[in-house]
Design a protein around this motif. Sequence first.
Motif: not given
Length: 224
Positions: A100-127
């Motif tokens: 269970x902890x390993x499976x949960x880690x995949x969701x957190x790691x994947x979700x974190x990278x999605x946030x980093x990616x989408x956040x960078x794109x939105x910030x770059x477009x605004x800048x």
Amino acid sequence: MTGHAQAYGLWDLVVVNAAVFILFAYSFFKPRTTRDWRSFSAFSAFLVALFVEMYGFPLTLYVLSGWLQSHYPNIDWFSHDAGHLLEMLFGWRANPHAGPFHIMSFFLIGGGFILISTGWKALYDAQKVHELATQGIYSYVRHPQYVGFVLVIFGFLLQWPTILTLAMFPVLVVMYLRLARTEEREALAEFGDAYRRYTKTVPPFVPHLARLFGAKRDAGAGQR
């Protein structure tokens, strides 16, 4: 000892895994300023420390070996699977990669990278048009990339906790909080009242539940 040597001392895997994840994060985050490089370097140091213990030298298992062996005598604590400490301590004796902890880690790691990616794109477009980033993920939280880094780090901690990475975690969180405050002061100096209005409707790190479930933010809150 042969099995233990095969489980650890794999320094080529340390280098390959650290390089893959660091380059993966770099492709999403794309650091540009000194502040960006500082946060990215700290994240990279965490990954190196993690993979050194995962494939190189299991320092945490050596330090805790006496206590672990006395309380959990039926586990080979120097096998690779035993590095998944949470699964072992909570009695998951099957494949720890399906725990269970390993499976949960995949969701957190994947979700974190999605946030980093989408956040960078939105910030770059605004800048590019010299505007305040308030659309997309920035309509939910003011610092999505820092939230993403913390989720990735916490996900790796669930998957493979070590003494060193556990010690680094609060330090990294405090560092990201300070970087966020610095960014806010700079945004306030640049955008003034528009940023003040934005901060009144959008939280820094944890989105409002109503916003998550479809409530719309005031469209004029982030306009210049």
